[in-house]
Write a protein that holds these residues in place. Structure first.
Motif, PDB file in Angstrom:
ATOM      1  N   SER A  56      -0.254  -1.215   5.131  1.00  0.00           N
ATOM      2  CA  SER A  56       1.042  -1.000   5.060  1.00  0.00           C
ATOM      3  C   SER A  56       1.816   0.019   4.407  1.00  0.00           C
ATOM      4  N   LEU A  57       1.471  -0.914   2.457  1.00  0.00           N
ATOM      5  CA  LEU A  57       1.438   0.684   1.390  1.00  0.00           C
ATOM      6  C   LEU A  57       0.928   1.187   1.606  1.00  0.00           C
ATOM      7  N   SER A  84      -2.436  -4.696   2.785  1.00  0.00           N
ATOM      8  CA  SER A  84      -2.587  -2.999   1.723  1.00  0.00           C
ATOM      9  C   SER A  84      -2.249  -2.313   2.646  1.00  0.00           C
ATOM     10  N   SER A  97       3.115   5.424   1.964  1.00  0.00           N
ATOM     11  CA  SER A  97       2.814   6.240   0.769  1.00  0.00           C
ATOM     12  C   SER A  97       1.969   7.448   1.900  1.00  0.00           C
ATOM     13  N   SER A 156      -1.039  -4.276  -8.301  1.00  0.00           N
ATOM     14  CA  SER A 156      -2.509  -3.957  -7.487  1.00  0.00           C
ATOM     15  C   SER A 156      -3.687  -5.215  -8.078  1.00  0.00           C
ATOM     16  N   PRO A 182       5.775   2.446  -2.313  1.00  0.00           N
ATOM     17  CA  PRO A 182       5.313   1.306  -1.782  1.00  0.00           C
ATOM     18  C   PRO A 182       6.017   0.663  -2.453  1.00  0.00           C
ATOM     19  N   LEU A 183       6.786   0.604  -3.662  1.00  0.00           N
ATOM     20  CA  LEU A 183       7.160   0.268  -5.206  1.00  0.00           C
ATOM     21  C   LEU A 183       7.932  -0.310  -5.277  1.00  0.00           C
ATOM     22  N   PRO A 200      -2.009   3.799  -2.827  1.00  0.00           N
ATOM     23  CA  PRO A 200      -0.709   3.689  -3.017  1.00  0.00           C
ATOM     24  C   PRO A 200      -0.353   3.148  -4.392  1.00  0.00           C
ATOM     25  N   MET A 201      -1.341   1.824  -4.897  1.00  0.00           N
ATOM     26  CA  MET A 201      -0.501   2.147  -5.944  1.00  0.00           C
ATOM     27  C   MET A 201      -0.720   3.006  -7.423  1.00  0.00           C
TER      28      MET A 201
END
Length: 396
Positions: A356-357, A354, A361, A315, A369-370, A298-299
């Motif tokens: 959850s993020l 992690s 996505s 991250s 997520p951000l 997701p990052m």
């Protein structure tokens, strides 16, 4: 079996992973190399031993670099896929994000096995070998190099000074030596000479050429002087106790040894707690590889129009904080606190964040997520932007 997409994603991950792993390990080794050169020179040991010490430290640095390599490799791969619209094409074809993440999880499982072998067996033996080299340097078992221009003592009965040394002591020039015993002393000067090995590991041979010997024997009325073209002097090396056996501390124990000793009633409570903390830390460190894809993917996904790099910063910051806090948790376990309230609670929290993020996505339409990071940055940067515009107008 891997299909074509799986193999493609694996290639996208392994490239940045190998580069990141190599650069991180190299930087750590180079930073340590300077300290080792200084240590070896101060101890008077041969410079070649530095590379043996670095080889024994490499497994430790590989254990530090593997997680960051896995994180950045996966993040950069999925960032590239999303920036080139390949991610949109795959998802529009009905391939879910979880399915696309399967190669990353398989690679994480492989690295979990590698890391377990590394921290469970390789690192304890390499650390013991490294400590053995440090012991040999400090005890003189590796052979002390003669410092040019200084008086070097060999025990209580011999002093040696060299004007010039070449070829690691095989070629010496401008030699002065004084040897004392119960009868008096002998002073020797020579134009050249060299050190040579003998069959006895506790002695070395100093061969001198074109010199003068002065015998200052107390029983004689005057010193006896003689010249020589070649003279051999046997020099005893200092006695050193053998290095201790492996397992003197928890870092030198393998995983099975830690498991056997963590509840050993014959050990002191403090040592048992240290062993217990290190055991749980090693297990957690390996299991963390299974969580890294949930954080990295997701990052890495980003809007190809903006191409923001916020995910890389967030991250890496999360992984650094996680590792630093985990070391503190290991210290807490060594002080008697339960590993399940410290190490495993932090591991659970890191997993929840992690996953959850990743869930945002994968399953939320238009999920970002951000988004909260961008909102905070907008709040912080808005006054700075207004101030910048005001300064530019004032200067105009």
């Amino acid at each position: 079996m891997f299909n074509r997409i799986d193999r493609y994603i694996i290639r996208q991950i392994t490239g940045p992973l190998i580069v990141t792993l190599s650069i991180a390990a190299l930087l750590l080794i180079l930073e340590k190399m300077l300290k080792l050169f200084d240590f070896v020179v101060n101890e008077g040991g041969p410079v070649s031993v530095v590379f043996n010490m670095l080889a024994n430290l490499t497994p430790h640095y590989m254990g530090l670099a593997l997680p960051i390599g896995m994180l950045l490799g996966t993040l950069i791969a999925f960032r590239k896929i999303s920036m080139s619209s390949e991610y949109d094409a795959m998802t529009n074809a009905g391939i879910s994000l979880f399915r696309l993440a399967r190669p990353a999880f398989m690679l994480a499982l492989f690295l979990l096995v590698v890391n377990t072998i590394l921290v469970g067996w390789v690192q304890p033996y390499s650390r013991y070998a490294y400590e053995g080299l440090v012991f040999d340097l400090r005890s003189g078992a590796l052979g002390a190099s003669i410092r040019v221009g200084e008086f070097v003592e060999f025990g209580d009965k011999m002093v040696l000074r060299i004007e010039e040394s070449n070829d690691q002591g095989a070629e010496l020039k401008g030699i002065f030596m004084e040897r004392r015993d119960s009868r008096g002393s002998i002073a020797i000067t020579a134009e050249s000479g060299g050190f040579f090995a003998t069959n006895d590991e506790q002695t070395i041979l100093l061969r001198l050429y074109n010199g003068t010997l002065i015998d200052l024997n107390e029983s004689q009325n005057k010193p006896r002087v003689l010249t020589f073209s070649q003279q051999d002097i046997t020099i005893p090396l200092p006695d050193s106790a053998p290095f201790r056996g492996r397992g003197g501390e928890e870092l030198e124990m393998t995983l099975p040894e830690l498991w056997a000793e963590k509840d050993n009633p014959l050990l002191e409570e403090g040592l048992r707690n240290s062993i217990r903390g290190n055991y749980h830390w090693r297990i957690m460190h390996s299991l963390s590889f299974l969580v890294l894809p949930f954080l990295a993917i997701p990052m890495g996904l980003t809007n190809k129009r903006t191409g923001r790099s916020t995910g890389i910063i967030v991250s890496i910051a999360l992984l650094i904080v996680y590792n630093e806090v985990m070391e503190g948790m290991e210290t807490a376990v060594s002080n008697g606190i339960s590993p399940y309230l410290t190490i495993w609670s932090l591991f659970g929290l890191f997993t929840i964040i992690s996953v959850s993020l990743f869930r945002i996505s994968a399953y939320k339409v238009g999920g970002d997520p951000l988004a909260w990071v961008d909102k905070i940055w907008d709040i912080i940067s808005a006054p700075l932007k207004r101030m910048t515009r005001w300064v530019m107008k004032a200067e105009a």
